[in-house]
Design an enzyme around this catalytic site. Structure first.
Site, PDB file in Angstrom:
ATOM      1  N   ASP A   1       0.804  -1.226   0.000  1.00 10.45           N
ATOM      2  CA  ASP A   1       0.000   0.000   0.000  1.00 10.45           C
ATOM      3  C   ASP A   1       0.837   1.278   0.000  1.00 10.45           C
ATOM      4  O   ASP A   1       0.289   2.378   0.043  1.00 10.45           O
ATOM      5  CB  ASP A   1      -0.960   0.020   1.197  1.00 10.45           C
ATOM      6  CG  ASP A   1      -0.231   0.019   2.539  1.00 10.45           C
ATOM      7  OD1 ASP A   1       1.018  -0.079   2.551  1.00 10.45           O
ATOM      8  OD2 ASP A   1      -0.921   0.102   3.582  1.00 10.45           O
TER       9      ASP A   1
ATOM     10  N   GLU B   1      17.694  -7.745  13.061  1.00 11.45           N
ATOM     11  CA  GLU B   1      19.115  -7.408  13.048  1.00 11.45           C
ATOM     12  C   GLU B   1      19.325  -6.081  13.769  1.00 11.45           C
ATOM     13  O   GLU B   1      18.719  -5.067  13.411  1.00 11.45           O
ATOM     14  CB  GLU B   1      19.631  -7.320  11.616  1.00 11.45           C
ATOM     15  CG  GLU B   1      19.444  -8.602  10.822  1.00 11.45           C
ATOM     16  CD  GLU B   1      20.115  -9.796  11.484  1.00 11.45           C
ATOM     17  OE1 GLU B   1      21.316  -9.702  11.812  1.00 11.45           O
ATOM     18  OE2 GLU B   1      19.429 -10.816  11.694  1.00 11.45           O
TER      19      GLU B   1
END
Length: 312
Positions: free
Chosen positions: A217, A274
């Protein structure tokens, strides 16, 4: 006659030991699919091999691992000279949040591989935090501590449930941080307990923190949890998991194309699990930047939302 382009699969240690996946590869090769396999041994290897595979003409690269492995593969593909190579994922990690978001389950990844070899990719959005791309989520504060602070031994013992145990413990321990958030027509300043910037819906091993997120979107779903007493914090997290955060004035839920987060004391943020640390983070979205192998059962595509709206 053109030479068929291969599909390259990158295996984390768990995937490399799965006999069912090995048999699925042999079976698909017998059906005519050109499949190459690389076992991964160290951090950063998936990113380097993904970029190399793209340069060598791969049709698609598939991360058989968790969100961290997928993150490396996505960065390798999109930072290469041929970023139109398709990407897929097989859920062999601890949390498998993006795989969950698009409708893949971790109970039959060998069946998922057969599916990925037969479907066409669709364009999805990719987020960026400073100079690092992410495909699922970037979290700070409480949410980041859950993924980073969960001991490897607990992950091995409980799998994705380890994040739930760790998250409950962190509710008691997390210290708020001062933050200044800025975006288009939005600004907020104060002590913050947690921050989730989502492209996908889930984070932390299956917590559906952004139930209205769509991966195509052109917007990021931003969840801001201000500091509050423990009792209220516990209740707020419960409301999030029960999809009631939008109606809770204490929690901010915004759909934004970008947002900057200033934290004078520094902040740890996890991009697809991470860790990164800085006193300034800029999150932004790149609409339809990645061709991804998404199952037809995926419920977080805009086309799915349009279909749901049109259904009587």
């Amino acid at each position: 006659m053109t030479t068929p382009q291969p599909i390259v699969i990158f295996l984390n240690p768990r995937a490399a030991q799965d006999e069912f996946l090995r048999e699925a590869v042999y079976h698909l090769r017998a059906l005519g699919h050109d499949i190459l396999v690389h076992a991964l041994w160290e951090p950063g290897e998936a990113e380097r091999w993904a970029a190399r595979s793209v340069e060598e003409g791969a049709r698609a690269v598939i991360a058989a691992g968790g969100d961290g492995t997928l993150n490396e593969v996505v960065n390798g593909v999109l930072n290469s000279a041929h970023p139109d190579c398709a990407v897929g994922v097989l859920p062999y990690g601890t949390g498998n949040d993006f795989a969950r978001a698009i409708g893949l389950q971790d109970d039959a990844p060998s069946e998922d591989l057969k599916l990925l070899c037969e479907i066409d990719p669709v364009p999805i959005d990719v987020g960026r935090i400073n100079d690092r791309l992410f495909v699922n989520s970037a979290t700070g504060g409480l949410a980041a501590e859950i993924t980073t602070g969960t001991p490897p031994s607990l992950k091995r013992l409980l799998g994705g449930a380890s994040y739930h145990v760790s998250g409950f413990m962190k509710l008691f321990q997390e210290v708020p941080f001062e933050a200044h958030l800025v975006s288009d027509d939005f600004e907020w300043r104060g002590p913050l307990a947690g921050l989730c910037v989502q492209n996908g819906r889930t984070s932390g091993g299956g917590f559906e923190v952004a139930y209205d997120a769509r991966i195509d979107d052109g917007l990021l779903d931003v969840l801001v949890i201000p500091d509050m007493p423990f009792e209220e914090r516990f209740a707020a997290v419960a409301r999030i998991l029960n999809h009631r955060e939008i109606n809770n004035p204490a929690i901010l839920y915004k759909k934004l194309p970008w947002i900057e987060v200033h934290t004078p004391g520094g902040l740890q943020v996890n991009a697809d699990g991470e860790p990164m640390r800085s006193d300034l983070f800029r999150f932004e979205v790149f609409p339809h930047a990645l061709r991804f192998l998404v199952p037809a059962t995926c419920e977080c595509l805009s086309a799915t939302k349009e279909h749901e709206s049109a259904t009587p």
